[in-house]
Design a protein around this motif. Structure first.
Motif, PDB file in Angstrom:
ATOM      1  N   ASP A  99       0.917  -1.179  -0.032  1.00  0.00           N
ATOM      2  CA  ASP A  99      -0.029   0.006  -0.202  1.00  0.00           C
ATOM      3  C   ASP A  99       0.938   1.255   0.052  1.00  0.00           C
ATOM      4  O   ASP A  99       2.116   1.042   0.028  1.00  0.00           O
ATOM      5  CB  ASP A  99      -1.154   0.019   1.208  1.00  0.00           C
ATOM      6  CG  ASP A  99      -0.411  -0.092   2.568  1.00  0.00           C
ATOM      7  OD1 ASP A  99       0.692   0.707   2.539  1.00  0.00           O
ATOM      8  OD2 ASP A  99      -0.939  -0.571   3.697  1.00  0.00           O
ATOM      9  N   ALA A 100       0.222   2.386   0.224  1.00  0.00           N
ATOM     10  CA  ALA A 100       1.093   3.642  -0.189  1.00  0.00           C
ATOM     11  C   ALA A 100       1.959   3.701   0.929  1.00  0.00           C
ATOM     12  O   ALA A 100       2.922   4.509   0.731  1.00  0.00           O
ATOM     13  CB  ALA A 100      -0.047   4.887  -0.295  1.00  0.00           C
ATOM     14  N   THR A 101       1.812   3.366   2.135  1.00  0.00           N
ATOM     15  CA  THR A 101       2.541   3.446   2.995  1.00  0.00           C
ATOM     16  C   THR A 101       3.707   2.711   3.087  1.00  0.00           C
ATOM     17  O   THR A 101       5.136   2.877   3.951  1.00  0.00           O
ATOM     18  CB  THR A 101       2.188   3.607   4.557  1.00  0.00           C
ATOM     19  OG1 THR A 101       1.229   2.199   4.765  1.00  0.00           O
ATOM     20  CG2 THR A 101       0.647   4.445   4.775  1.00  0.00           C
ATOM     21  N   ASN A 155      -7.929   4.230  -5.245  1.00  0.00           N
ATOM     22  CA  ASN A 155      -7.511   3.630  -3.739  1.00  0.00           C
ATOM     23  C   ASN A 155      -6.145   3.302  -3.430  1.00  0.00           C
ATOM     24  O   ASN A 155      -5.517   2.833  -4.469  1.00  0.00           O
ATOM     25  CB  ASN A 155      -8.692   2.693  -3.275  1.00  0.00           C
ATOM     26  CG  ASN A 155      -8.534   1.386  -3.750  1.00  0.00           C
ATOM     27  OD1 ASN A 155      -7.286   0.805  -3.438  1.00  0.00           O
ATOM     28  ND2 ASN A 155      -9.271   0.802  -4.604  1.00  0.00           N
ATOM     29  N   PRO A 156      -5.581   3.588  -2.285  1.00  0.00           N
ATOM     30  CA  PRO A 156      -4.199   3.370  -2.158  1.00  0.00           C
ATOM     31  C   PRO A 156      -3.688   1.744  -2.119  1.00  0.00           C
ATOM     32  O   PRO A 156      -2.446   1.537  -2.055  1.00  0.00           O
ATOM     33  CB  PRO A 156      -4.134   4.061  -1.040  1.00  0.00           C
ATOM     34  CG  PRO A 156      -4.929   4.290  -0.375  1.00  0.00           C
ATOM     35  CD  PRO A 156      -6.269   4.163  -1.257  1.00  0.00           C
ATOM     36  N   ASP A 157      -4.729   0.891  -2.016  1.00  0.00           N
ATOM     37  CA  ASP A 157      -4.163  -0.507  -2.030  1.00  0.00           C
ATOM     38  C   ASP A 157      -3.591  -1.092  -3.480  1.00  0.00           C
ATOM     39  O   ASP A 157      -3.811  -0.493  -4.358  1.00  0.00           O
ATOM     40  CB  ASP A 157      -5.399  -1.275  -1.675  1.00  0.00           C
ATOM     41  CG  ASP A 157      -5.892  -1.267  -0.137  1.00  0.00           C
ATOM     42  OD1 ASP A 157      -4.925  -1.112   0.543  1.00  0.00           O
ATOM     43  OD2 ASP A 157      -7.208  -1.234  -0.027  1.00  0.00           O
ATOM     44  N   PHE A 159      -0.451  -0.394  -3.972  1.00  0.00           N
ATOM     45  CA  PHE A 159      -0.028   0.732  -4.524  1.00  0.00           C
ATOM     46  C   PHE A 159       1.087   0.836  -5.755  1.00  0.00           C
ATOM     47  O   PHE A 159       0.863   1.479  -6.891  1.00  0.00           O
ATOM     48  CB  PHE A 159       0.657   1.341  -3.257  1.00  0.00           C
ATOM     49  CG  PHE A 159       1.319   2.951  -3.752  1.00  0.00           C
ATOM     50  CD1 PHE A 159       0.426   4.078  -3.854  1.00  0.00           C
ATOM     51  CD2 PHE A 159       2.689   3.188  -3.909  1.00  0.00           C
ATOM     52  CE1 PHE A 159       0.911   5.302  -4.004  1.00  0.00           C
ATOM     53  CE2 PHE A 159       2.938   4.399  -3.941  1.00  0.00           C
ATOM     54  CZ  PHE A 159       2.088   5.321  -4.190  1.00  0.00           C
ATOM     55  N   THR A 162      -0.919  -0.192  -8.850  1.00  0.00           N
ATOM     56  CA  THR A 162      -1.537   0.732  -9.341  1.00  0.00           C
ATOM     57  C   THR A 162      -0.861   2.029 -10.080  1.00  0.00           C
ATOM     58  O   THR A 162      -1.108   2.454 -10.946  1.00  0.00           O
ATOM     59  CB  THR A 162      -2.428   1.332  -8.366  1.00  0.00           C
ATOM     60  OG1 THR A 162      -3.016   0.283  -7.639  1.00  0.00           O
ATOM     61  CG2 THR A 162      -3.465   2.667  -8.718  1.00  0.00           C
ATOM     62  N   ARG A 253     -11.007   1.395  -0.397  1.00  0.00           N
ATOM     63  CA  ARG A 253      -9.964   0.218  -0.486  1.00  0.00           C
ATOM     64  C   ARG A 253     -10.231  -0.550  -1.630  1.00  0.00           C
ATOM     65  O   ARG A 253     -11.434  -0.711  -2.220  1.00  0.00           O
ATOM     66  CB  ARG A 253     -10.000  -0.474   0.740  1.00  0.00           C
ATOM     67  CG  ARG A 253      -9.745   0.284   2.152  1.00  0.00           C
ATOM     68  CD  ARG A 253      -9.192  -0.479   3.312  1.00  0.00           C
ATOM     69  NE  ARG A 253      -7.898  -0.994   2.811  1.00  0.00           N
ATOM     70  CZ  ARG A 253      -7.170  -2.135   3.287  1.00  0.00           C
ATOM     71  NH1 ARG A 253      -7.776  -2.465   4.389  1.00  0.00           N
ATOM     72  NH2 ARG A 253      -5.917  -2.348   3.043  1.00  0.00           N
TER      73      ARG A 253
END
Ligand SMILES: NC(=O)c1ccc[n+]([C@@H]2O[C@H](COP(=O)([O-])OP(=O)(O)OC[C@H]3O[C@@H](n4cnc5c(N)ncnc54)[C@H](OP(=O)(O)O)[C@@H]3O)[C@@H](O)[C@H]2O)c1
Length: 265
Positions: A99-101, A155-157, A159, A162, A253
């Protein structure tokens, strides 16, 4: 002069959507260059199904994460069929969870290499070869970049995945401009079709109905959209969304994490 080739190169064509596309092109009268990486047995089975439809199939292998994969694949095409393929469908894709983090350099680079860079370089290599060798009518050759409804419904999942597909989607118009008039470039954005990653069957059964039609997307419909793009010379620089309208159902999400029975990413 021999007639221009009606071969399509489909990456990741051994299984799932790639196999479905290979069969759809064969049913529409195309011959198929079936690329695989690890799924040799499945690729041979797909080749058998294509032969049973009365079309030719040649198997090709390459790791699309390698920097020279595009030139290597186009050279294999020329060796196998004596010309550039009429169409390339960039279907193969890496889909690893982050994910984005927590995205890291390795994950971003791996997704960009196989999902963005090699598809873009394959399109460029096709255009260079067509310019050098082909006398086919403008619009005859095309590239279909397979995207994802996620690029229209963020959505950021997933990442890194995407980001790799967003870059490819933004490149559709750029490449359509740059590779014209010899090669048309279009995008095709499917929605959720197959169980992937940590998803359970129960989760998939529910998630696959989260779209405007409230029913699972038939991969055969998505495959026929690729054949349509390849055969329709009016299409260039556009993206078809073959997703039962999933891109118009926003979620915070990824759909597999947004509903009950959530698998953990
Ligand atoms: N599945 C879905 O529901 C869904 C939803 C939206 C969009 N899409 C898009 O639709 C396309 C097809 O999806 P899918 O689920 O059918 O794909 P998939 O099964 O996840 O992957 C297709 C093939 O890609 C190949 N591949 C992956 N990394 C590669 C690499 N580095 N080099 C060479 N080949 C590589 C693999 O070939 P080998 O097995 O031979 O190694 C794999 O079989 C993808 O572009 C995906 O992003 C899928």
């Amino acid at each position: 002069m021999p007639p221009p080739s009606s071969w399509v190169l489909i990456t990741g064509a051994a299984t799932r959507l790639g196999r479905e596309m290979a069969l759809a092109f064969a049913r529409a009268g195309w011959d198929v260059l079936c690329h695989y990486r690890h799924s040799r047995t499945a690729a041979e089975a797909t080749a058998g199904e294509i032969a049973a439809l009365g079309r030719q199939c040649r198997l090709m292998t390459a790791d699309l994460a390698e920097p020279d994969a595009a030139t290597h694949l186009l050279a294999q095409c020329t060796a196998l069929i004596g010309a550039a393929p009429r169409c390339i469908v960039n279907n193969a894709s890496l889909f690893d969870a982050d994910d984005a983090t927590n995205a890291n350099a390795q994950s971003l680079q791996r997704h960009l290499a196989s999902n963005t860079i090699t598809p873009l370089l394959l399109a460029n290599a096709l255009a260079a070869q067509v310019r050098a060798e082909s006398h086919a009518a403008h619009g005859w050759h095309s590239v279909v970049h397979v995207l994802d409804q996620k690029v229209h419904n963020l959505n950021p999942d997933y990442f890194s995945y995407t980001v790799s597909k967003l870059a490819l989607e933004r490149s559709v118009a750029l490449q359509a401009q740059a590779l014209a008039p010899q090669v048309r470039v279009c995008g095709l954005s499917p929605g959720l079709m197959y169980l992937s990653g940590p998803q359970t069957q129960a989760n998939f059964d529910r998630a696959s109905r989260i779209n405007l039609l409230r029913q699972p997307i038939d991969p055969a419909d998505v495959a026929r959209a690729a054949v349509f793009i390849a055969g329709n010379t009016a299409l260039s620089g556009c993206t078809l969304q073959a997703d039962n309208g999933q891109h118009l159902v926003p979620l915070a999400r990824d759909v597999m994490f947004a509903i009950g029975e959530n698998p953990q990413p």
